[in-house]
Write a protein that holds these residues in place. Structure first.
Motif, short mmCIF file in Angstrom:
data_model
loop_
_atom_site.label_atom_id
_atom_site.label_comp_id
_atom_site.label_asym_id
_atom_site.label_seq_id
_atom_site.Cartn_x
_atom_site.Cartn_y
_atom_site.Cartn_z
N THR A 1 0.93 -1.13 -0.06
CA THR A 1 0.10 0.01 0.19
C THR A 1 0.98 1.32 0.24
OG1 THR A 1 -0.22 -0.17 2.41
CG2 THR A 1 -2.07 -0.95 1.14
N THR A 2 1.99 1.38 0.51
CA THR A 2 2.92 2.40 0.42
C THR A 2 3.46 2.74 -1.00
OG1 THR A 2 3.76 1.81 2.89
CG2 THR A 2 5.20 3.29 1.42
N ILE B 1 -7.68 1.39 -1.79
CA ILE B 1 -7.91 0.23 -2.94
C ILE B 1 -9.37 0.31 -3.59
CG2 ILE B 1 -7.42 -2.04 -3.52
CD1 ILE B 1 -5.19 -1.76 -1.58
N HIS B 2 -10.16 0.27 -2.53
CA HIS B 2 -11.44 0.02 -2.86
C HIS B 2 -12.02 1.23 -3.65
CE1 HIS B 2 -15.77 -1.67 -2.67
NE2 HIS B 2 -15.96 -0.24 -2.04
N MET B 3 -11.80 2.42 -3.27
CA MET B 3 -12.24 3.60 -3.92
C MET B 3 -11.56 3.77 -5.24
SD MET B 3 -11.56 7.64 -2.58
CE MET B 3 -11.99 7.10 -0.80
N GLU B 4 -10.35 3.40 -5.31
CA GLU B 4 -9.68 3.44 -6.65
C GLU B 4 -10.12 2.39 -7.69
OE1 GLU B 4 -5.39 3.23 -5.96
OE2 GLU B 4 -5.25 5.37 -5.02
N ASN C 1 -13.16 10.54 -6.15
CA ASN C 1 -14.02 11.49 -5.75
C ASN C 1 -13.69 11.13 -4.18
OD1 ASN C 1 -15.80 12.99 -4.99
ND2 ASN C 1 -17.54 11.77 -4.93
N ASP C 2 -13.93 12.10 -3.42
CA ASP C 2 -14.00 12.02 -1.87
C ASP C 2 -12.52 11.81 -1.47
OD1 ASP C 2 -15.05 12.41 0.67
OD2 ASP C 2 -15.63 10.73 0.89
N TYR C 3 -11.44 12.20 -2.29
CA TYR C 3 -9.87 11.99 -1.86
C TYR C 3 -9.37 13.28 -1.10
CZ TYR C 3 -6.71 8.46 -3.17
OH TYR C 3 -5.65 7.49 -3.78
N GLU D 1 -6.73 -0.76 7.26
CA GLU D 1 -7.93 -0.19 7.02
C GLU D 1 -8.15 0.77 6.04
OE1 GLU D 1 -12.10 1.33 9.44
OE2 GLU D 1 -10.22 1.04 10.54
N ASP D 2 -7.28 1.84 6.19
CA ASP D 2 -7.24 2.85 5.21
C ASP D 2 -6.68 2.42 3.99
OD1 ASP D 2 -8.42 4.62 7.21
OD2 ASP D 2 -6.26 5.49 7.81
N ALA D 3 -5.71 1.76 3.95
CA ALA D 3 -5.23 1.17 2.68
C ALA D 3 -6.37 0.49 1.95
CB ALA D 3 -4.04 0.34 2.94
#
Length: 244
Positions: free
Chosen positions: A27-28, A185-188, A54-56, A179-181
């Protein structure tokens, strides 16, 4: 019969820990971090474009070197032209001062950061404008050196500060990072899936238009060829070269 004493077994690395480290490292690599250093001449501008979902969350850090009677403004817009953020440096009288959202002064090294959240997916433009204080005459050697670093998504989050504020343990902060990663990934994934669907629709539309244009061209050519055959037949009949 002699018995050898059993050697204590050394504990190897936990596979779960290795998977966690691998995910964090992966993720890094996915995180968006861009850094630039450039010279911006007086009365000119320079823009950087980044494609964002969106929402980034986006953080941009800057540092400007001194420049005589030169003021730097920053403006952030999306691909629709909507302005997300603007910071302006102004001049009053003989010196310089900043507005409430001011960024850079014309003297001394100034640094800081801007933060914004995307409202629509697509290209976003971060532009720097170098303008002169009113009444100052332009010279060719007038410019300011600017260092600019763009952090987007998970890279823009300061997890050390989050851990201090929320009193999180190392394991908890690692779980927060994971969790943020996953969320990123889900958002992208959804963003690029939507882009792929949009490009597929555009491709199908272009293919359909190309097919109808081809059919129209073939119809025109066939019609012209038929007219030419009938015209020549009529001409040869009138000249009595062939019988009707």
């Amino acid at each position: 019969k002699k018995y050898e004493a059993e050697r204590p077994k050394t504990a190897g690395p936990d596979p779960q820990d290795l998977r966690m480290l691998g995910l964090i490292f992966f993720t890094t690599l996915l995180s968006c971090c861009l850094s630039f250093t450039f010279n911006l001449s007086a009365t000119s501008s320079k823009c950087f474009t980044e494609e964002l979902p969106n929402d980034y969350d986006v953080t941009a850090m800057y540092e400007a070197k001194p420049g005589y009677s030169q003021l730097i403004d920053i403006r952030v817009t999306d691909h629709m032209g909507s302005q997300l953020l603007e910071k302006t440096a102004i001049d009053k009288g003989g010196g310089t001062s900043l507005t409430k959202n001011g960024v850079l002064q014309p003297s001394g090294i100034t640094k800081g950061q801007i933060n914004f959240k995307t409202t629509i997916p697509g290209d976003h433009h971060i532009c720097f404008y170098n303008r002169l204080v009113p009444g100052v005459r332009y010279r060719d050697d007038m410019q300011r050196e600017i260092k600019f670093e763009l952090l987007a998504g998970q890279e823009s989050v300061d997890y050390a500060q989050v851990a201090r504020k929320q009193h999180l343990k190392p394991v908890e902060i690692n779980l927060r990072i994971m969790e943020d990663a996953v969320k990123q990934i889900h958002m992208e994934y959804h963003y690029f899936k939507a882009r792929e669907a949009e490009m597929r629709t555009t491709n199908e539309s272009n293919n359909s238009r190309a097919m109808w244009i081809t059919i129209l061209n073939m119809g025109i050519f066939l019609g012209f060829a038929s007219w030419q055959v009938l015209h020549l037949k009529k001409f040869f009949i009138s000249k009595k070269l062939i019988s009707g």
